[in-house]
Design a protein around this motif. Structure first.
Motif, PDB file in Angstrom:
ATOM      1  N   ILE A 141      -4.178   8.802  -2.194  1.00 25.51           N
ATOM      2  CA  ILE A 141      -5.179   9.128  -3.225  1.00 25.51           C
ATOM      3  C   ILE A 141      -5.227   8.013  -4.260  1.00 25.51           C
ATOM      4  O   ILE A 141      -4.198   7.622  -4.812  1.00 25.51           O
ATOM      5  N   GLY A 142      -6.420   7.514  -4.502  1.00 26.99           N
ATOM      6  CA  GLY A 142      -6.632   6.593  -5.621  1.00 26.99           C
ATOM      7  C   GLY A 142      -7.472   7.331  -6.646  1.00 26.99           C
ATOM      8  O   GLY A 142      -8.564   7.825  -6.323  1.00 26.99           O
ATOM      9  N   LYS A 200     -18.085   7.844  -8.668  1.00 30.88           N
ATOM     10  CA  LYS A 200     -16.821   8.046  -7.944  1.00 30.88           C
ATOM     11  C   LYS A 200     -15.617   7.882  -8.868  1.00 30.88           C
ATOM     12  O   LYS A 200     -15.415   6.825  -9.461  1.00 30.88           O
ATOM     13  N   SER A 252       0.875  -1.175   0.000  1.00 26.56           N
ATOM     14  CA  SER A 252       0.000   0.000   0.000  1.00 26.56           C
ATOM     15  C   SER A 252       0.914   1.227   0.000  1.00 26.56           C
ATOM     16  O   SER A 252       1.873   1.276   0.783  1.00 26.56           O
ATOM     17  N   THR A 253       0.629   2.179  -0.873  1.00 30.38           N
ATOM     18  CA  THR A 253       1.489   3.379  -0.902  1.00 30.38           C
ATOM     19  C   THR A 253       1.393   4.121   0.436  1.00 30.38           C
ATOM     20  O   THR A 253       2.360   4.736   0.883  1.00 30.38           O
ATOM     21  N   ASN A 254       0.222   4.054   1.102  1.00 32.18           N
ATOM     22  CA  ASN A 254       0.099   4.697   2.417  1.00 32.18           C
ATOM     23  C   ASN A 254       1.050   4.046   3.422  1.00 32.18           C
ATOM     24  O   ASN A 254       1.669   4.724   4.241  1.00 32.18           O
ATOM     25  N   GLY A 303     -10.928   8.395  -4.482  1.00 31.02           N
ATOM     26  CA  GLY A 303     -11.123   8.346  -3.031  1.00 31.02           C
ATOM     27  C   GLY A 303      -9.828   8.750  -2.347  1.00 31.02           C
ATOM     28  O   GLY A 303      -8.736   8.494  -2.865  1.00 31.02           O
ATOM     29  N   GLN A 354      -0.958  -2.174  -6.199  1.00 31.12           N
ATOM     30  CA  GLN A 354      -0.877  -2.418  -4.762  1.00 31.12           C
ATOM     31  C   GLN A 354      -1.450  -3.809  -4.486  1.00 31.12           C
ATOM     32  O   GLN A 354      -2.477  -4.168  -5.052  1.00 31.12           O
ATOM     33  N   TRP A 360      -8.847  -1.329  -1.196  1.00 34.87           N
ATOM     34  CA  TRP A 360      -8.946  -0.534  -2.429  1.00 34.87           C
ATOM     35  C   TRP A 360      -8.245  -1.304  -3.524  1.00 34.87           C
ATOM     36  O   TRP A 360      -7.039  -1.546  -3.447  1.00 34.87           O
ATOM     37  N   GLY A 391      -4.039  -2.464  -1.020  1.00 34.74           N
ATOM     38  CA  GLY A 391      -4.468  -1.059  -0.999  1.00 34.74           C
ATOM     39  C   GLY A 391      -5.563  -0.858   0.037  1.00 34.74           C
ATOM     40  O   GLY A 391      -6.451  -1.696   0.166  1.00 34.74           O
ATOM     41  N   ARG A 392      -5.469   0.249   0.766  1.00 37.41           N
ATOM     42  CA  ARG A 392      -6.424   0.482   1.855  1.00 37.41           C
ATOM     43  C   ARG A 392      -7.431   1.557   1.481  1.00 37.41           C
ATOM     44  O   ARG A 392      -7.086   2.574   0.880  1.00 37.41           O
ATOM     45  N   GLY A 393      -8.680   1.345   1.886  1.00 32.57           N
ATOM     46  CA  GLY A 393      -9.722   2.344   1.685  1.00 32.57           C
ATOM     47  C   GLY A 393     -10.225   2.838   3.029  1.00 32.57           C
ATOM     48  O   GLY A 393      -9.711   2.443   4.083  1.00 32.57           O
ATOM     49  N   GLN A 394     -11.242   3.673   2.999  1.00 34.46           N
ATOM     50  CA  GLN A 394     -11.861   4.194   4.225  1.00 34.46           C
ATOM     51  C   GLN A 394     -12.495   3.070   5.036  1.00 34.46           C
ATOM     52  O   GLN A 394     -12.958   2.085   4.466  1.00 34.46           O
TER      53      GLN A 394
END
Ligand code: BTN
Length: 261
Positions: A138-139, A122, A27-29, A125, A51, A62, A54-57
């Motif tokens: 940011i995705g 969308k 995950s880039t985060n 996000g 990723q 993600w 990848g992480r979302g809210q």
């Protein structure tokens, strides 16, 4: 952290003077957060073609097919008075909105708290994570087709390429976005928050409308949105009584007519 596959050096003041570009990361985060022990990494950006986690809210994941999207995180160390969730989210979503508008020549809208919509769907996000530093992830959907979104049960997603009618260069899109992130951050550091609030309100399109505010504790308020700033929201309830809320209390905020209520 493994070595990046490429390194960009952009002539930016705050964000993306160094961009570490990876073919694939978890995950880039996560990679950006791993650099937060050293203040010298302020403004470093992590960009990946894909990723694996990848992480979302709200703990969601993600997913984006490799090479289809901008997958970007930037690590910042803003002064404490600027570490306000609504301000940081507005910074990132407005930079995305400017990127979208430049590429598509259409004005996007913002969906509370962290989505950018184009034609009501969308396109991007944002996930802000705060620890020792602030990581803004940011995705941004660039080249997926509507068929691809439908296959993964995302009929309400859209990409920039599908709007302009041709495939776009994902890295060029990322550079454009980094430019807007840098310029808006400069505005924030100069204390020009009012202008940012005006832009944010104009894209949220909720001021003076009847809204439903659902809080994280489950409470729901209905009323006219009188004011929305990075510090508080003010609603006037149907009986005329005022309600003041902090933005970080509010899980969702939508216009009643959009909800059919
Ligand atoms: C949302 O749930 O809408 C927020 C999604 C944020 C996804 C981006 S992709 C780049 C960065 N790295 C992550 O793991 N998540 C964010």
């Amino acid at each position: 952290m493994s070595l990046p596959d490429d390194l960009w050096e952009l002539p930016h003041c705050h964000v993306g003077h160094q961009v570490l570009v990876f073919r694939s990361v978890t995950s880039t985060n996560e990679v950006a957060a791993s650099l937060a022990d050293d203040l010298a990494h302020a403004g470093v950006a992590i960009l990946a073609e894909s990723q694996s986690a990848g992480r979302g809210q709200y703990g969601r994941s993600w997913f984006a097919p490799p090479g289809s999207s901008v997958l970007l995180s930037v690590l910042m160390f803003p002064p404490p008075e600027l570490r306000r969730p609504a301000l940081l989210t507005a910074w990132a979503t407005l930079a995305v909105a400017q990127t979208v508008q430049t590429i598509c020549h259409e004005v996007p809208s913002l969906k509370w708290p962290n989505d950018v919509l184009l034609r009501g769907k969308k396109v991007s996000g944002v996930l802000i994570e705060q620890g020792r530093g602030v990581v803004a992830g940011i995705g941004l959907n660039v080249n997926q087709t509507s068929e691809e979104f439908a296959k993964v049960q995302l009929p309400c997603a859209i990409s920039l390429g599908s709007v302009v009618g041709q495939p776009l260069d994902v890295f060029a899109t990322a550079r454009l976005l980094l430019g807007y992130l840098d310029r808006l951050y400069d505005q924030i550091m100069r204390g020009q928050l009012t202008d940012l609030e005006v832009q944010w309100n104009s894209l949220l399109r909720l001021l003076h409308r009847e809204v439903l505010a659902e809080l994280f504790d489950g409470t729901v308020f209905r009323g006219q949105l009188i004011q929305a700033s990075f510090d508080f929201l003010q609603l006037k309830r149907p009986d005329g009584s005022p309600v003041s809320l902090r933005p970080e209390q509010v899980k969702s905020l939508s216009a009643c007519d959009m909800l059919g209520r």
